[in-house]
Design a protein around this motif. Structure first.
Motif, PDB file in Angstrom:
ATOM      1  N   UNK A 107       1.311  -6.796 -15.431  1.00 54.16           N
ATOM      2  CA  UNK A 107       0.444  -7.288 -14.345  1.00 54.16           C
ATOM      3  C   UNK A 107       0.663  -6.490 -13.057  1.00 54.16           C
ATOM      4  N   UNK A 108       0.399  -5.194 -13.073  1.00 52.50           N
ATOM      5  CA  UNK A 108       0.569  -4.403 -11.843  1.00 52.50           C
ATOM      6  C   UNK A 108      -0.313  -4.916 -10.715  1.00 52.50           C
ATOM      7  N   UNK A 109       0.314  -5.109  -9.529  1.00 54.11           N
ATOM      8  CA  UNK A 109      -0.366  -5.670  -8.351  1.00 54.11           C
ATOM      9  C   UNK A 109      -0.971  -7.034  -8.636  1.00 54.11           C
ATOM     10  N   UNK A 110      -0.589  -7.617  -9.764  1.00 57.66           N
ATOM     11  CA  UNK A 110      -1.116  -8.890 -10.253  1.00 57.66           C
ATOM     12  C   UNK A 110      -2.647  -8.913 -10.266  1.00 57.66           C
ATOM     13  N   UNK A 111      -3.242  -7.769 -10.555  1.00 58.59           N
ATOM     14  CA  UNK A 111      -4.694  -7.699 -10.732  1.00 58.59           C
ATOM     15  C   UNK A 111      -5.498  -7.759  -9.456  1.00 58.59           C
ATOM     16  N   UNK A 112      -4.864  -7.471  -8.317  1.00 54.15           N
ATOM     17  CA  UNK A 112      -5.597  -7.507  -7.041  1.00 54.15           C
ATOM     18  C   UNK A 112      -4.988  -6.500  -6.070  1.00 54.15           C
ATOM     19  N   UNK A 113      -5.784  -5.532  -5.645  1.00 52.55           N
ATOM     20  CA  UNK A 113      -5.334  -4.545  -4.676  1.00 52.55           C
ATOM     21  C   UNK A 113      -5.706  -5.041  -3.285  1.00 52.55           C
ATOM     22  N   UNK A 114      -4.735  -5.118  -2.406  1.00 48.55           N
ATOM     23  CA  UNK A 114      -4.968  -5.640  -1.048  1.00 48.55           C
ATOM     24  C   UNK A 114      -4.452  -4.644  -0.004  1.00 48.55           C
ATOM     25  N   UNK A 115      -5.091  -4.672   1.167  1.00 45.76           N
ATOM     26  CA  UNK A 115      -4.642  -3.801   2.241  1.00 45.76           C
ATOM     27  C   UNK A 115      -5.623  -3.771   3.382  1.00 45.76           C
ATOM     28  N   UNK A 121      -9.683  -6.854  -0.114  1.00 46.21           N
ATOM     29  CA  UNK A 121      -9.024  -7.039  -1.410  1.00 46.21           C
ATOM     30  C   UNK A 121     -10.037  -6.721  -2.496  1.00 46.21           C
ATOM     31  N   UNK A 122      -9.536  -6.127  -3.577  1.00 40.29           N
ATOM     32  CA  UNK A 122     -10.393  -5.704  -4.681  1.00 40.29           C
ATOM     33  C   UNK A 122      -9.749  -6.127  -5.986  1.00 40.29           C
ATOM     34  N   UNK A 123     -10.434  -6.969  -6.739  1.00 39.83           N
ATOM     35  CA  UNK A 123      -9.878  -7.479  -7.988  1.00 39.83           C
ATOM     36  C   UNK A 123      -9.994  -6.435  -9.102  1.00 39.83           C
ATOM     37  N   UNK A 124      -8.921  -6.332  -9.873  1.00 35.38           N
ATOM     38  CA  UNK A 124      -8.822  -5.315 -10.923  1.00 35.38           C
ATOM     39  C   UNK A 124      -9.030  -5.970 -12.287  1.00 35.38           C
ATOM     40  N   UNK A 125     -10.208  -5.788 -12.854  1.00 35.94           N
ATOM     41  CA  UNK A 125     -10.539  -6.429 -14.130  1.00 35.94           C
ATOM     42  C   UNK A 125      -9.766  -5.843 -15.302  1.00 35.94           C
ATOM     43  N   UNK A 126      -9.093  -4.726 -15.087  1.00 39.06           N
ATOM     44  CA  UNK A 126      -8.299  -4.127 -16.171  1.00 39.06           C
ATOM     45  C   UNK A 126      -6.953  -4.822 -16.334  1.00 39.06           C
ATOM     46  N   UNK A 127      -6.596  -5.691 -15.395  1.00 36.78           N
ATOM     47  CA  UNK A 127      -5.346  -6.444 -15.462  1.00 36.78           C
ATOM     48  C   UNK A 127      -5.672  -7.907 -15.737  1.00 36.78           C
TER      49      UNK A 127
END
Length: 476
Positions: A41-49, A61-67
């Motif tokens: 679960x890298x970044x727990x499926x959500x990139x934030x900054x 924040x951008x949700x990562x559907x690959x996680x």
């Protein structure tokens, strides 16, 4: 930040070059039930900054559907909640890029509480910092509250899905009969979505919108240097009383009008423009829809509808919260008269009336066509607080059209009498001149000169201050 994931690519496309700074990149899920492993679960499926759009700081924040399909669990939500805390402290907008299967079942109650934590942050931020949501994948179930708790929603036109209940879960419906999760349905039928386009255009449009908005409620209306002629004369405005989206584009600095919810309640136009470099919110009745060649493609009744009232009221409330002045173009003769409309038109019209009357920002009204009956009162009339009201020379302002009034007052008399009295009524009680003589209109202006009069009015009102009775909040 991984440069290969779609979630990160979206952030890169949204923000100014090399401006993104990631927060919480090393966060992973804490849960280990049902064979969950933190290293999966890298970044727990959500990139934030945070980063910059056109020089303005924003949080994203951008949700990562690959996680795990972008599902929301405890740490995923904690990252978004922390982002909101930073945005509130610094007074900067939050932009969410949604692509998620929803609640993470493996985390059960923790995931459920996580949803509530985000709802709370969105609620606290409402009216303090602008919130924008872009639906670029799936947004279903309780996740559908994310965009509806924010101010503006963008949606990818083909593959994105927005729903509380899936189309096949609705009684009497299947997805092949009516796909209620599509961008077309959610923009045209429910009115949740403001802008529909392909993904690249959605991200570009968010950048355009940010250019109109203040960063927070304390900043006031966004101001830039005006490069357009403040006294520009536009003869073509006289023919735009029907399709007011065109009229607003002509009036705006450099003809740049950003319309929101264009596909919903087309009898009402709302959006943002610059006038002398200052952001102004625009609300206008619409009785015609013109095609790209300027020809009338569709005729609409010049009436207030339930959907149109709600659309305009929500927009005015947003403008008032962020100290954005409001311009209205009025052309209305009554209320929509259908059984379906009757179920909600009174409440919706009251909501619109309340929104205008309650707003303390500078308010300017231009009557470009008809302003008849109480429907015209609801459209930012002087009676409910418009600071300045202008009218075009041919505008009709009164209780009703002369012919109808004459038929009521001289019932049973001949056509000659009716026509004579109708003309007399129009001249005495239903003209821009008669309204101006009673002080309900401040000036009668030629359509071509509207821009300079409106800009002048807002300049005078720039320092407006208005006290209201002390109260926690209204209840309409």
């Amino acid at each position: 930040m991984s440069t290969t994931s779609k979630a990160s690519q979206r952030i890169t496309a949204l923000l100014d070059d090399n401006s993104f700074v990631e927060i919480g990149a090393l966060v992973t899920a804490r849960a280990t039930d049902f064979n969950m492993k933190p290293n999966e679960t890298p970044s727990d499926g959500c990139i934030t900054g945070y980063g910059v759009i056109g020089g303005k700081p924003v949080y994203v924040y951008s949700q990562d559907a690959s996680v795990m399909n972008g599902t929301i669990g405890e740490m995923h939500a904690r990252k978004i909640a922390g982002l909101y805390d930073l945005a509130m402290k610094t007074g900067s907008p939050v932009i969410g890029l949604i692509d998620s299967a929803g609640l993470r079942l493996q985390e059960a109650a923790d995931a459920l509480n996580a949803f509530g934590a985000i709802y709370m942050k969105q609620t606290l931020a409402s009216g303090i910092i602008p919130q924008i949501t872009a639906i670029l994948g799936t947004c279903g179930g309780g996740l559908a509250l994310f965009p509806t708790l924010t101010d503006f929603t963008f949606m990818e036109e083909k593959d994105a899905r927005l729903f509380v209940n899936a189309p096949n879960a609705l009684d009497g419906n299947v997805i092949t009969k009516c796909d209620s999760s599509t961008a077309a349905f959610q923009s045209e039928e429910s009115g949740i979505v403001d802008v529909v386009a392909d993904e690249a255009t959605v991200l570009a449009k968010i950048r355009d919108l940010i250019a109109f908005l203040p960063s927070n409620s304390n900043e006031g209306s966004d101001i830039v240097e005006c490069t357009d002629d403040l006294n520009r004369v536009n003869e073509e405005l006289a023919g735009c009383a029907g399709d007011t989206s065109i009229a607003l584009s002509i009036l705006a600095d450099n003809n740049d009008f950003f319309e929101v919810k264009a596909g919903y309640a087309k009898d009402m136009v709302v959006g943002f423009m610059k006038l002398d470099g200052v952001t102004v919110g625009a609300v206008a009745n619409r009785s015609e829809i013109c095609d790209e060649e300027g020809k009338v493609a569709e005729k609409l009744d010049a009436v207030l509808s339930k959907q149109g009232c709600e659309k305009a009221a929500d927009f005015v409330n947003f403008c008032d919260a962020y100290e954005i002045p409001v311009l209205t173009l009025t052309n209305v003769k009554g209320y929509k008269a259908t059984m379906c409309s009757e179920k909600g038109i009174a409440k919706a019209a009251a909501k619109l009336t309340y929104a205008f009357a309650n707003a303390t920002v500078p308010k300017v009204n231009v009557v470009v066509g008809k302003a008849l009956g109480t429907a015209a009162i609801a459209m930012n009339s002087k009676a409910i607080g418009a600071d300045m009201t202008f009218a075009w020379p041919d505008a009709q302002i009164g209780t009703m059209e002369g012919k109808l009034a004459a038929k009521i007052m001289y019932d049973g008399q001949g056509a000659d009498v009716i026509n004579e009295k109708a003309a007399e009524y129009d001249a005495l009680n239903c003209s821009a001149g008669s309204a101006a003589r009673r002080g309900y209109v401040d000036s009668i202006v030629e359509p071509a000169d509207t821009r300079k009069y409106v800009i002048g009015a807002f300049e005078v009102l720039f320092t407006k201050s208005e006290d209201r009775p002390a109260k926690k909040h209204g209840t309409v």
